[in-house]
Write an enzyme that holds these catalytic residues in place. Sequence first.
Site, PDB file in Angstrom:
ATOM      1  N   GLU A 182      51.859  49.756  36.879  1.00  0.00           N
ATOM      2  CA  GLU A 182      52.408  49.532  38.290  1.00  0.00           C
ATOM      3  C   GLU A 182      53.847  49.571  38.257  1.00  0.00           C
ATOM      4  OE1 GLU A 182      51.507  45.199  39.296  1.00  0.00           O
ATOM      5  OE2 GLU A 182      52.274  45.473  41.357  1.00  0.00           O
TER       6      GLU A 182
ATOM      7  N   ASN B 151      50.550  44.215  43.332  1.00  0.00           N
ATOM      8  CA  ASN B 151      51.286  43.574  44.352  1.00  0.00           C
ATOM      9  C   ASN B 151      52.227  44.789  44.982  1.00  0.00           C
ATOM     10  OD1 ASN B 151      50.102  41.321  44.017  1.00  0.00           O
ATOM     11  ND2 ASN B 151      51.814  40.230  42.771  1.00  0.00           N
TER      12      ASN B 151
ATOM     13  N   ASN C 121      45.048  45.462  47.315  1.00  0.00           N
ATOM     14  CA  ASN C 121      45.084  44.724  46.067  1.00  0.00           C
ATOM     15  C   ASN C 121      45.115  43.226  46.190  1.00  0.00           C
ATOM     16  OD1 ASN C 121      46.123  44.311  43.159  1.00  0.00           O
ATOM     17  ND2 ASN C 121      47.792  43.315  44.161  1.00  0.00           N
ATOM     18  N   GLU C 122      44.273  42.416  45.698  1.00  0.00           N
ATOM     19  CA  GLU C 122      44.292  41.093  45.880  1.00  0.00           C
ATOM     20  C   GLU C 122      44.670  40.427  47.311  1.00  0.00           C
ATOM     21  OE1 GLU C 122      47.219  39.281  42.833  1.00  0.00           O
ATOM     22  OE2 GLU C 122      45.544  39.701  41.179  1.00  0.00           O
TER      23      GLU C 122
ATOM     24  N   TYR D 258      43.687  36.114  34.451  1.00  0.00           N
ATOM     25  CA  TYR D 258      44.754  36.382  33.244  1.00  0.00           C
ATOM     26  C   TYR D 258      44.678  34.818  32.875  1.00  0.00           C
ATOM     27  CZ  TYR D 258      47.063  40.183  35.397  1.00  0.00           C
ATOM     28  OH  TYR D 258      47.081  41.341  36.020  1.00  0.00           O
TER      29      TYR D 258
ATOM     30  N   GLU E 293      42.053  44.014  36.569  1.00  0.00           N
ATOM     31  CA  GLU E 293      43.159  43.297  36.047  1.00  0.00           C
ATOM     32  C   GLU E 293      42.768  42.175  35.102  1.00  0.00           C
ATOM     33  OE1 GLU E 293      46.571  42.079  38.376  1.00  0.00           O
ATOM     34  OE2 GLU E 293      46.241  43.610  39.817  1.00  0.00           O
TER      35      GLU E 293
ATOM     36  N   GLN F 193      48.850  44.800  31.757  1.00  0.00           N
ATOM     37  CA  GLN F 193      48.955  46.256  31.938  1.00  0.00           C
ATOM     38  C   GLN F 193      49.288  46.938  30.706  1.00  0.00           C
ATOM     39  OE1 GLN F 193      51.766  46.827  35.352  1.00  0.00           O
ATOM     40  NE2 GLN F 193      51.126  45.091  36.320  1.00  0.00           N
TER      41      GLN F 193
END
Length: 497
Positions: free
Chosen positions: A26, A71, A171-172, A243, A291, A348
């Site tokens: 990212e 993000n 994304n999200e 996560y 992710e 990542q």
Amino acid sequence: KQARMLLDKDFVISEIDKRIYGSFIEHLGRAVYGGIYEPGHSEADEQGFRRDVMELVKELQVPIVRYPGGNFVSGYNWEDGVGPKEDRPKRLELAWKMIETNEVGTNEFADWAKKVNTEVMMAVNLGTRGIDAARNLVEYCNHPGGTYWSDLRKSHGYQEPHKIKTWCLGNEMDGPWQIGHMNAEDYGKKALEAAKVMKWVDDSIELVSCGSSSTGMKTFPEWEATSLDITYEAVDYVSLHQYYGNPNNDTESYLAKSLDMDHFIKTVISTCDYIKAKKRSKKTLMLSFDEWNVWYHSHSADKQLKPWQVAPPQLEDVYNFEDALLVGCMLITMLKHSDRVKMACMAQLVNVIAPIMTSNGGGAWKQTIFYPYLHTSVYGRGKALQPVISSDKYDSKEFTDVPYLESVSVYDEESEAVTIFAVNRSLTDELHLDCDVRSFAGYQLVEHIVLENDDLKAVNTEQCEQVKPHSNGNALLQDGKIEATLAKASWNVIRLA
Ligand code: AHR
């Protein structure tokens, strides 16, 4: 502690899609600038990409890398990152409060991907942008030529299209922190229209609909049910993000967190299949766990960072030995679901919550979590086999009936190789493993790799690699039976051929 296991070449879960070993870069912190790209560094190639980092990425055999966010993508104008570098604008990057110089963009990243033998998984901005920017980007990247955007690519020096196959629809978008956050129905409508025109531009692409940002979201799994009710027939995958951390230093619970990941995957599968049933659809939706990782060590340091810097040291988790054990358990969990989890991205890849670290102007090194990722990516190609396991169990503060043994096996018919991946979760005791492999008559033991350390908190640094595997595990194969002692708190790779 004891565990018994039965492996059989007919107990096939699925052929593993190699993209399950994907990762993520990212535009955040030092992932791009100071990570993969550092012109002026002694290891930099003619484009400014660090050769030492490329070597480590190649060692991991990463098959796909998600880009450019995260993000970040929800505020990104992709046009800022193409064309002559001197004309590219510097922007305030609002998701991470830094300055984006746009020195690296779509074309440079596609070049880097080629150099490290990987594919790009491209995310489009469904926050501040939408259908128009998304379809133009597909045209810019994938159309051969003779149109405005494809000819613009050519004028930027890229005659051949990048042929990017996999695209994430935002994304999200379920997260209030996301630029352009919306509810599931609004997302579904926006994603459906973007999907439609993106596939009209190039019908060979595959699309990922945004799922929940974690199991902890209040909107999970209603978000999936509502948004997929709209996007189901237009997309190929739904995303999952998760996560974990060990902020309370409760390692017994921490190592069991892959059971939560297992529950997350099962719930998303059920939700997809509910929508399939509701729609009387023939299509089975696949999962992209795009992710996943451990992320918590850097939270307090990040709060101290001054905003509006170029490439600040953000999300620089220094991973310890116990993190590598959980990462191993997470990889095993995804492999157990490889009939539905077709893609996954360790988030990542470099510097930002990453297996590879660099220092600016200095070296590149392997964090502890590099190793389970390396072993599964290199030895985990082929068919995932469902082991029949009976293992001693424990209860922790957060979980009950946690098996000490976490394991899955992979069988590569072509090269006639079988690999057992196994974690012993016990923090105090060895685990005696007795494994029936009579179905693999004639196979020999190749090696038993072990990652172990007396200190659960041991870390690797630029100067010192405290956590690294050895091949002195004691597995023995005799009369169709493997006997092995798995060290307390250890990651094991037992290879037969
Ligand atoms: O990977 C770091 C961040 O975690 C990503 O930008 C975002 O998608 C997630 O919340």
